[in-house]
Design an enzyme around this catalytic site. Structure first.
Site, PDB file in Angstrom:
ATOM      1  N   GLU A   1      -9.697  18.260 -25.466  1.00  0.00           N
ATOM      2  CA  GLU A   1     -10.439  19.072 -26.430  1.00  0.00           C
ATOM      3  C   GLU A   1      -9.868  18.923 -27.837  1.00  0.00           C
ATOM      4  O   GLU A   1     -10.618  18.868 -28.819  1.00  0.00           O
ATOM      5  CB  GLU A   1     -10.423  20.548 -26.009  1.00  0.00           C
ATOM      6  CG  GLU A   1     -11.108  20.845 -24.684  1.00  0.00           C
ATOM      7  CD  GLU A   1     -12.622  20.695 -24.741  1.00  0.00           C
ATOM      8  OE1 GLU A   1     -13.170  20.413 -25.823  1.00  0.00           O
ATOM      9  OE2 GLU A   1     -13.264  20.864 -23.686  1.00  0.00           O
TER      10      GLU A   1
ATOM     11  N   ASP B   1     -18.439  12.378 -17.517  1.00  0.00           N
ATOM     12  CA  ASP B   1     -19.476  12.081 -18.507  1.00  0.00           C
ATOM     13  C   ASP B   1     -19.050  11.178 -19.669  1.00  0.00           C
ATOM     14  O   ASP B   1     -19.537  10.053 -19.828  1.00  0.00           O
ATOM     15  CB  ASP B   1     -20.079  13.388 -19.037  1.00  0.00           C
ATOM     16  CG  ASP B   1     -19.033  14.420 -19.459  1.00  0.00           C
ATOM     17  OD1 ASP B   1     -17.839  14.115 -19.406  1.00  0.00           O
ATOM     18  OD2 ASP B   1     -19.434  15.538 -19.849  1.00  0.00           O
TER      19      ASP B   1
ATOM     20  N   GLU C   1     -25.876  26.332 -16.443  1.00  0.00           N
ATOM     21  CA  GLU C   1     -24.689  25.485 -16.292  1.00  0.00           C
ATOM     22  C   GLU C   1     -24.811  24.569 -15.085  1.00  0.00           C
ATOM     23  O   GLU C   1     -24.286  23.465 -15.096  1.00  0.00           O
ATOM     24  CB  GLU C   1     -23.452  26.348 -16.118  1.00  0.00           C
ATOM     25  CG  GLU C   1     -22.538  26.594 -17.264  1.00  0.00           C
ATOM     26  CD  GLU C   1     -22.160  25.461 -18.166  1.00  0.00           C
ATOM     27  OE1 GLU C   1     -20.966  25.144 -18.257  1.00  0.00           O
ATOM     28  OE2 GLU C   1     -23.036  24.889 -18.821  1.00  0.00           O
TER      29      GLU C   1
ATOM     30  N   GLU D   1     -25.920  19.081 -25.398  1.00  0.00           N
ATOM     31  CA  GLU D   1     -26.203  17.751 -24.847  1.00  0.00           C
ATOM     32  C   GLU D   1     -27.692  17.456 -24.749  1.00  0.00           C
ATOM     33  O   GLU D   1     -28.133  16.319 -24.980  1.00  0.00           O
ATOM     34  CB  GLU D   1     -25.537  17.595 -23.474  1.00  0.00           C
ATOM     35  CG  GLU D   1     -24.033  17.391 -23.515  1.00  0.00           C
ATOM     36  CD  GLU D   1     -23.268  18.679 -23.762  1.00  0.00           C
ATOM     37  OE1 GLU D   1     -22.067  18.609 -24.084  1.00  0.00           O
ATOM     38  OE2 GLU D   1     -23.878  19.770 -23.636  1.00  0.00           O
TER      39      GLU D   1
END
Length: 747
Positions: free
Chosen positions: A79, A226, A320, A338
């Protein structure tokens, strides 16, 4: 800036800033917070995209004046890289662009780049592993493995965590000339590539950073993997290294062969890729249509995007996680960007105004359902519309950027967006970096790639004019068959027929309250009603009805009624039986209470919230599953028994260890590699009988957390734990490591 600065994030319901340590811990989510004004840094380049150049200049001055990167805080390497390092580099990229234009930022002298370099060096100790894969967390001030660092004991990381570094680290190397950053990121990518499953060419979700063994062997394109795929393709675009493209193409061929089941993208096992690993999809896979556009494979991108849009139209937001029959699996929605990202790229590729309508829907839903007086609040439950006091930095960094660019004409953006590539956090890095400071030695890996029969490879870096020359109807023709994929019609108008059948002596339909999963007759009735019973990987059971598979229209109607009753019953049971999580605390040497595992409670046995905690040494039961009379009662007498989940009911295990003299029990999940990071925890249910005879406390741990106790036994033999409703005092001056697990209720 009004309500939260200089905090990392805004809490939009209470109109204040979220400061690490001042608010209740949210577990891993808080690892993004480093007391470095996260949202301001993450949204620097968004200000320039929105043509807020004066505000951008002021924001840069604030960052240089106020932000400290030397805080005693443990943060996520992943992150911090994509949000903070990426934010500083994106800000620097546009600062030098504005300076060259001659109006703004004339005073700027690479100050953001120097901060980025400082942060880069702070992240480098995380790569001090034999594999080259970074530790998942690092202390900004003390690094790794020092006592004061409070981190460095982790063994696992996710594939995306280790494989989403190359853009930011390579850009930092190219900007500064310091090659070490790109070298470290390349080494991590090389290791992941070497560890792919060779027969399927897929990678797992989590990997051991020391041994390279796959810990979670399921594979998909959503959470945990991803952006690894995203960065392979984008590393080729930014750096021009063919090896990245060849790796991406190899993986993409495997994805389309095994994971893609249009319009769905379903996780599979890397060793048995024809076998689905779960029956639900997570929201993070919504980025994949955008990546397929960049790759040039438009048709499946349109199909998956349309499926996701139908789910959004049903729930206002993308949950989610949702099941293969489009029911809500996890109801939260933290305003993820996204889907907006993929919408933007599909519009850029097709020119189809349909995607402008999609974007309009997103904006209307945000304003109608998420907007609150002090900002935009995450959805706690998309079904009820309840809010969470949370607005992640990526909302401003990505969502605003992609939605603005979706509707912007070329003249609305003061620079050419085509000269830049988007990172996974939508930060902008200039493509001219590909020819700057090229001093990295590239390993010749041509022999590692096999020839793939995939005509799509011809379209990498596609010319959209060739793909579909100015014909928006192309995309429409692909979308049309998917318009009703979510809302399928159910049989109706047959109640009267059912009433007639009752009069003729037929059995009344099975009611949800009477259903037992162990009753063969009930399972046969389910099959007749078109209801499938699916055992999920995380141990729960999912019921799915397909009316078309029912024996008759009457049975289909019974199945629909049964499913509705089961949903209501489940909801009612959750409300009635909701129990808070419990704690398993290792109190013996050398832990002394510093390791606390948050555990799932049981609906039976001693209630730790009403009675004194249970303390004792642990011992494994034999048989380990605890499903029959123990053969080692002397070993568990007066101790807390460890039992493996599976093969019998939880209550039966409890009775067997209680009869052997155990004072408590810990059930450890039998699904190897299961973890609270990736799967929800449930409370242990009874067996449908009277369980008043069970008087000892029983707690549940996932495999990953349970292995912490098992490893301690192997190393120290005698391990003492405390079972309680919450962690007890860990001793003066000692910091604690809390493994936080989410709670879900098994019905």
């Amino acid at each position: 800036m009004e309500h939260a600065y200089p905090a990392d994030e805004l809490m939009p319901l209470t109109c204040r800033g979220r400061v690490r340590g001042q608010e209740p811990s949210r577990g891993d989510v808080d690892d993004a917070l480093g007391k470095f004004s996260l949202t301001l840094i993450d949204s620097l380049d968004t200000l320039v995209v929105l043509n807020k150049t004066k505000e951008f200049e002021d924001a840069v001055r604030k960052v240089l004046r106020d932000v400290n990167l030397d805080n005693d805080v443990v943060v996520s390497v992943f992150e911090t890289n994509i949000r903070v390092l990426g934010g500083l580099l994106g800000g620097h990229s546009l600062a030098i662009m504005l300076k060259e234009k001659g109006e703004y930022m004339q005073w700027y002298n690479d100050e953001l780049l120097q901060m980025a370099k400082q942060l880069g060096y702070k992240l480098l100790p995380a790569f001090n592993t034999t594999s080259g894969l970074p530790y998942p967390r690092i202390n900004l001030k003390f690094g790794i493995r020092k006592p004061e660092a409070r981190t460095g004991t982790e063994t696992d990381t996710c594939t995306a965590c280790a494989g989403t570094l190359i853009l930011e680290f390579a850009a930092l190397s190219r900007f500064t000339g310091a090659t070490i950053f790109e070298e470290y990121a390349r080494k991590a990518l090389d290791f992941l590539w070497e560890k792919r499953q060779r027969s399927s060419n897929l990678v797992g979700v989590t990997i051991n950073i020391h041994t390279g063994d796959w810990v979670r062997k399921d594979s998909g394109v959503g959470a945990g993997i991803d952006s690894y795929y995203e960065y392979l393709l984008k590393a080729y675009v930014l750096l021009g290294d063919d090896s990245f493209l060849e790796r991406f193409n190899t993986h993409y061929d495997a994805i389309m062969r095994y994971i893609s089941q249009p319009p769905l993208l379903l996780d599979v096992h890397i060793h048995k890729p024809m076998l689905n690993a779960r029956t639900w999809m997570d929201a993070l896979l919504a980025f994949f249509p955008g990546l397929q556009v960049l790759k040039g494979d438009i048709r499946p991108a349109i199909e998956t995007h349309e499926m996701l849009y139908q789910v959004i139209k049903k729930h206002n937001f993308l949950p989610e996680a949702f099941t293969t029959d489009f029911r809500v699996h996890w109801a939260q929605h933290p305003l993820r960007p996204e889907f907006a990202e993929s919408t933007y790229f599909l519009y850029k590729a097709t020119g189809d105004p349909y995607y402008l309508e999609v974007g309009k829907t997103l904006i209307e839903n945000l304003n109608k359902y998420a907007r609150v007086p002090c900002g935009f609040a995450a959805m706690k439950d998309v079904r009820t519309g309840s809010h969470e006091d949370r607005m992640d930095s990526f909302f401003l960094a990505e969502m605003f950027k992609y939605l603005y660019l979706l509707f912007a004409d070329k003249e609305d953006v003061i620079f050419d967006i085509e000269d830049y590539i988007f990172t996974t956090e939508a930060h902008l890095l200039p493509l001219w970096l590909s020819t700057t400071n090229q001093r990295i030695s590239k390993k010749n890996t041509t022999s590692e790639y096999t020839e793939l029969d995939d005509s799509n490879f011809d379209w990498t870096c596609p010319n959209t004019q060739i793909l579909f020359p100015n014909d928006p109807l192309y995309a429409q023709s692909i979308r049309e068959p998917l318009k009703n994929v979510v809302d399928k019609s159910c049989p109706r108008g047959i109640i009267r027929v059912r009433e007639e059948s009752f009069r003729s002596g037929a059995k009344p339909p099975l009611r949800a309250r009477d259903f037992m999963a162990t009753n063969p007759e009930h399972l046969e009735i389910l099959k007749k009603m078109g209801v499938s019973l699916i055992h999920l990987k995380d141990g729960r059971v999912q019921l799915v009805q397909h009316a078309i598979q029912a024996a008759s229209s009457i049975d289909a109607e019974d199945g629909l009624r049964f499913m509705q009753e089961m949903i209501e019953l489940s909801s009612q049971q959750q409300k009635e039986q909701q129990l808070p999580p419990r704690a398993v605390q290792i109190v013996s040497h050398p832990f002394f209470g510093r390791v606390v595992l948050t555990a799932g409670p049981a609906q039976f046995g001693l209630d730790l919230s009403k009675h004194k905690e249970t303390r004792g040494f642990v011992a494994s039961s034999k048989p380990y599953n605890g499903c029959s009379e123990l053969t080692n009662p002397e070993a568990v007498m007066g101790k807390i028994a460890l039992i493996q989940r599976g093969q019998c009911m939880f209550a039966e295990k409890a009775r067997n260890i209680q009869n052997a003299g155990a004072i408590g029990g810990i059930v450890i999940d039998d699904n190897e590699g299961s973890s609270s990071d990736t799967a929800p925890l449930f409370q242990m249910a009874g067996d449908g009988k009277d369980t008043d005879d069970i008087t000892i406390p029983m707690l549940f741990l996932f495999s990953k957390e349970g292995s912490i106790i098992l490893d301690a036994i192997r190393e120290y033999e005698e391990v003492e734990v405390l079972l309680s409703d919450k962690a007890k005092d860990r001793g003066k001056g000692k910091k604690s490591f809390v493994f936080s697990l989410a709670l879900i209720f098994l019905t």
